[in-house]
Motif scaffolding. Structure first.
Motif, PDB file in Angstrom:
ATOM      1  N   ARG A  26      -2.247  15.839   4.257  1.00 37.36           N
ATOM      2  CA  ARG A  26      -2.910  14.891   3.358  1.00 37.36           C
ATOM      3  C   ARG A  26      -2.983  15.492   1.951  1.00 37.36           C
ATOM      4  NH1 ARG A  26      -9.162  13.167   4.323  1.00 37.36           N
ATOM      5  NH2 ARG A  26      -9.534  12.052   2.363  1.00 37.36           N
ATOM      6  N   PHE A  27      -2.701  14.670   0.947  1.00 34.14           N
ATOM      7  CA  PHE A  27      -2.642  15.146  -0.440  1.00 34.14           C
ATOM      8  C   PHE A  27      -3.486  14.220  -1.298  1.00 34.14           C
ATOM      9  CE2 PHE A  27       0.195  16.752  -4.060  1.00 34.14           C
ATOM     10  CZ  PHE A  27      -0.273  18.057  -3.947  1.00 34.14           C
ATOM     11  N   GLU A  28      -4.483  14.786  -1.984  1.00 37.16           N
ATOM     12  CA  GLU A  28      -5.418  13.989  -2.782  1.00 37.16           C
ATOM     13  C   GLU A  28      -5.381  14.406  -4.243  1.00 37.16           C
ATOM     14  OE1 GLU A  28      -9.296  14.543  -1.154  1.00 37.16           O
ATOM     15  OE2 GLU A  28      -8.957  13.229   0.562  1.00 37.16           O
TER      16      GLU A  28
ATOM     17  N   GLU B 137       0.849  -1.181   0.000  1.00 36.07           N
ATOM     18  CA  GLU B 137       0.000   0.000   0.000  1.00 36.07           C
ATOM     19  C   GLU B 137       0.881   1.226   0.000  1.00 36.07           C
ATOM     20  OE1 GLU B 137      -2.332  -0.319   3.505  1.00 36.07           O
ATOM     21  OE2 GLU B 137      -3.628  -1.916   2.719  1.00 36.07           O
ATOM     22  N   ARG B 138       0.364   2.350  -0.561  1.00 38.64           N
ATOM     23  CA  ARG B 138       1.142   3.574  -0.524  1.00 38.64           C
ATOM     24  C   ARG B 138       0.221   4.751  -0.302  1.00 38.64           C
ATOM     25  NH1 ARG B 138      -1.900   4.423  -3.783  1.00 38.64           N
ATOM     26  NH2 ARG B 138      -1.909   4.570  -6.031  1.00 38.64           N
ATOM     27  N   GLU B 139       0.813   5.796   0.266  1.00 45.81           N
ATOM     28  CA  GLU B 139       0.072   7.008   0.597  1.00 45.81           C
ATOM     29  C   GLU B 139       0.991   8.197   0.377  1.00 45.81           C
ATOM     30  OE1 GLU B 139      -2.679   8.009   4.330  1.00 45.81           O
ATOM     31  OE2 GLU B 139      -0.551   7.997   4.844  1.00 45.81           O
ATOM     32  N   LEU B 140       0.421   9.301  -0.136  1.00 44.90           N
ATOM     33  CA  LEU B 140       1.225  10.492  -0.381  1.00 44.90           C
ATOM     34  C   LEU B 140       0.806  11.613   0.561  1.00 44.90           C
ATOM     35  CD1 LEU B 140       3.459  11.155  -2.592  1.00 44.90           C
ATOM     36  CD2 LEU B 140       1.758  12.745  -3.472  1.00 44.90           C
ATOM     37  N   SER B 141       1.796  12.255   1.145  1.00 44.62           N
ATOM     38  CA  SER B 141       1.573  13.454   1.944  1.00 44.62           C
ATOM     39  C   SER B 141       2.575  14.509   1.484  1.00 44.62           C
ATOM     40  CB  SER B 141       1.757  13.157   3.439  1.00 44.62           C
ATOM     41  OG  SER B 141       3.076  12.683   3.688  1.00 44.62           O
TER      42      SER B 141
ATOM     43  N   ASP C 115      -2.353   9.196  -8.058  1.00 43.56           N
ATOM     44  CA  ASP C 115      -2.915   8.409  -6.973  1.00 43.56           C
ATOM     45  C   ASP C 115      -3.407   7.045  -7.442  1.00 43.56           C
ATOM     46  OD1 ASP C 115      -4.989   9.463  -8.407  1.00 43.56           O
ATOM     47  OD2 ASP C 115      -5.884  10.564  -6.736  1.00 43.56           O
ATOM     48  N   SER C 116      -3.153   6.716  -8.722  1.00 44.42           N
ATOM     49  CA  SER C 116      -3.387   5.359  -9.218  1.00 44.42           C
ATOM     50  C   SER C 116      -2.320   4.426  -8.667  1.00 44.42           C
ATOM     51  CB  SER C 116      -3.353   5.354 -10.749  1.00 44.42           C
ATOM     52  OG  SER C 116      -3.227   4.038 -11.255  1.00 44.42           O
ATOM     53  N   ALA C 117      -2.616   3.118  -8.687  1.00 42.10           N
ATOM     54  CA  ALA C 117      -1.631   2.134  -8.242  1.00 42.10           C
ATOM     55  C   ALA C 117      -0.547   1.895  -9.287  1.00 42.10           C
ATOM     56  CB  ALA C 117      -2.323   0.809  -7.928  1.00 42.10           C
ATOM     57  N   TYR C 118      -0.681   2.486 -10.467  1.00 42.78           N
ATOM     58  CA  TYR C 118       0.267   2.261 -11.550  1.00 42.78           C
ATOM     59  C   TYR C 118       0.918   3.563 -11.975  1.00 42.78           C
ATOM     60  CZ  TYR C 118      -2.519  -1.965 -11.722  1.00 42.78           C
ATOM     61  OH  TYR C 118      -3.169  -3.118 -11.382  1.00 42.78           O
ATOM     62  N   MET C 119       2.083   3.461 -12.576  1.00 38.31           N
ATOM     63  CA  MET C 119       2.748   4.616 -13.164  1.00 38.31           C
ATOM     64  C   MET C 119       3.154   4.267 -14.588  1.00 38.31           C
ATOM     65  SD  MET C 119       6.509   4.714 -11.349  1.00 38.31           S
ATOM     66  CE  MET C 119       7.788   3.513 -11.730  1.00 38.31           C
TER      67      MET C 119
ATOM     68  N   CYS D 216       3.619   0.245 -15.137  1.00 41.20           N
ATOM     69  CA  CYS D 216       4.091  -0.629 -14.062  1.00 41.20           C
ATOM     70  C   CYS D 216       3.533  -0.171 -12.728  1.00 41.20           C
ATOM     71  CB  CYS D 216       5.616  -0.658 -14.018  1.00 41.20           C
ATOM     72  SG  CYS D 216       6.379   0.960 -13.814  1.00 41.20           S
ATOM     73  N   HIS D 217       3.635  -1.039 -11.726  1.00 38.39           N
ATOM     74  CA  HIS D 217       3.255  -0.655 -10.376  1.00 38.39           C
ATOM     75  C   HIS D 217       4.155   0.484  -9.907  1.00 38.39           C
ATOM     76  CE1 HIS D 217       0.448  -3.961  -9.878  1.00 38.39           C
ATOM     77  NE2 HIS D 217       1.354  -4.761 -10.408  1.00 38.39           N
ATOM     78  N   VAL D 218       3.609   1.381  -9.126  1.00 41.79           N
ATOM     79  CA  VAL D 218       4.342   2.557  -8.673  1.00 41.79           C
ATOM     80  C   VAL D 218       5.639   2.152  -7.966  1.00 41.79           C
ATOM     81  CG1 VAL D 218       4.286   4.451  -7.012  1.00 41.79           C
ATOM     82  CG2 VAL D 218       2.330   4.045  -8.504  1.00 41.79           C
TER      83      VAL D 218
END
Length: 370
Positions: free
Chosen positions: A36-38, A17-21, A355-359, A323-325
């Protein structure tokens, strides 16, 4: 490549799992942290002078009734003062590690609003949502113009000139070179950044600011890989494609220059044997080249030969990969693609995360020509 532990590298090849701040800076002072960054996205492209561009929405609950909405030059998130540092936190089971994606200049606030409630007869802010657009730190140099034409003396160090022009840290990722002749840089919009870009070309690559906030030269020559993208169910590469394009494979280079007195200098280099010979079935594909740093016939002959050797030595083509992030890789990194129908090693020229699971990344690969 961004810094990360060996355990993080292992975790990124599996499920996580990943989260960005974001942290917020005013100058060198961190004024807010862990916001928190959305709805965020961050793209980097070696083809742009300002390589990194991003956007997102800060969501901040107010504990004291204060607002994060900037007003003109006031407020921690005002584009007149703010820098942001996106930080990605990766979690898998009990494992947790954070990776800084770099520091960026806030350039615009496209949206901002406060949410309020009435308390004791007055409105109190309970949370703020602030949209941000931000650029990588090449923007600081683009904005900082020359006041008057600047001169670089002959025999000056190219890296020292980059330090002088940017007033920023520099990591010497390629051998330094001395400038072969006096060079005057024009005082114009964006002229300082243009000067740094040209010095990067003199050093044999492209000048960019890395995730540590330092200028580096991404070399034209692809070296050893520093990371691997893998295929497979839990791998990182989901889709690849490549193409052949002969338009940029030149077998003849014509150089046109001027000596120190303004007299013309000419030099021609061509392939005379093999499948790319100018007399063979490929025929002639001519490139024209000039540089105001070339001032002698010997320099002219060397310059056109170097351009020709680069062309016939390899052809670069792009592989598009989803690919996955992976927060550790950044533009300029050389990575290996394994598990596909053939092994590939190339340089990352674009990286796009959200914020997708892929890059999505672009891998520029050298195809050797015999």
């Amino acid at each position: 490549m961004r810094q990360g532990s060996a355990e993080l590298v292992s975790v990124l090849s599996g499920s996580f799992e990943r989260e960005l701040s974001v942290h917020v800076f005013a100058g060198s002072d961190r004024v807010l942290e862990g916001l928190r960054f959305e709805s965020w996205q961050l793209s980097s492209d070696l083809g742009r002078a300002i390589c990194g561009q991003g956007s997102g929405v800060v969501v901040h609950p107010s504990l004291d009734g204060g607002s994060l909405v900037p007003v003109g030059t006031s407020g921690a998130l005002s584009p007149f003062r703010a820098r942001v540092e996106p930080v990605m936190t990766v979690r898998a089971g009990s494992f947790e590690e954070s990776v800084s994606l770099g520091v960026f200049r806030v350039v615009a606030v496209p949206s901002a609003e406060d949410f309020t409630v009435e308390q004791d007869g007055r409105e109190v802010v309970v949370s703020s949502r602030v949209g941000l657009k931000f650029d990588s730190l090449e923007a600081d140099v683009e904005r900082w113009g020359f006041r008057f034409p600047e001169s670089s003396p002959a025999a000056a160090s190219a890296f020292d000139e980059i330090r002088r022009f940017t007033n920023m840290p520099v990591e010497e990722t390629v051998p330094d070179v001395v400038l072969p002749s006096l060079k005057t840089w024009e005082a114009k919009q964006g002229g300082r950044l243009e000067a740094v870009m040209e010095l990067g070309r003199v050093l044999g690559g492209q000048a960019v600011v890395n995730s540590r906030g330092a200028w580096v030269i991404v070399p034209d020559v692809i070296g050893a890989p520093v990371a691997t993208l893998r295929l497979g169910e839990l791998g990182t590469v989901l889709n690849v494609a490549d193409e052949i394009d002969t338009d940029t494979v030149y077998n003849e280079v014509v150089g046109s220059f001027e000596d120190a007195a303004g007299n013309p200098l000419y030099s021609v280099a061509s392939v005379s044997s093999g499948p790319l010979s100018v007399d063979g079935p490929y025929l002639r594909n001519t490139r024209y080249y000039s540089s105001d740093l070339v001032k002698t016939q010997a320099q002219a002959d060397s310059a056109v030969r170097a351009v020709l050797d680069q062309s016939i030595g390899s052809q670069q083509y792009d592989v598009q990969i989803q690919c996955h992030v992976n927060p550790l890789v950044e533009i300029g990194d050389v990575v290996e693609l394994s598990g596909w129908k053939r092994p590939l090693v190339g340089r990352l020229t674009t990286v796009s995360m959200s914020d997708s699971a892929y890059m999505n990344v672009t891998l520029r690969v050298d195809r050797e020509l015999s």
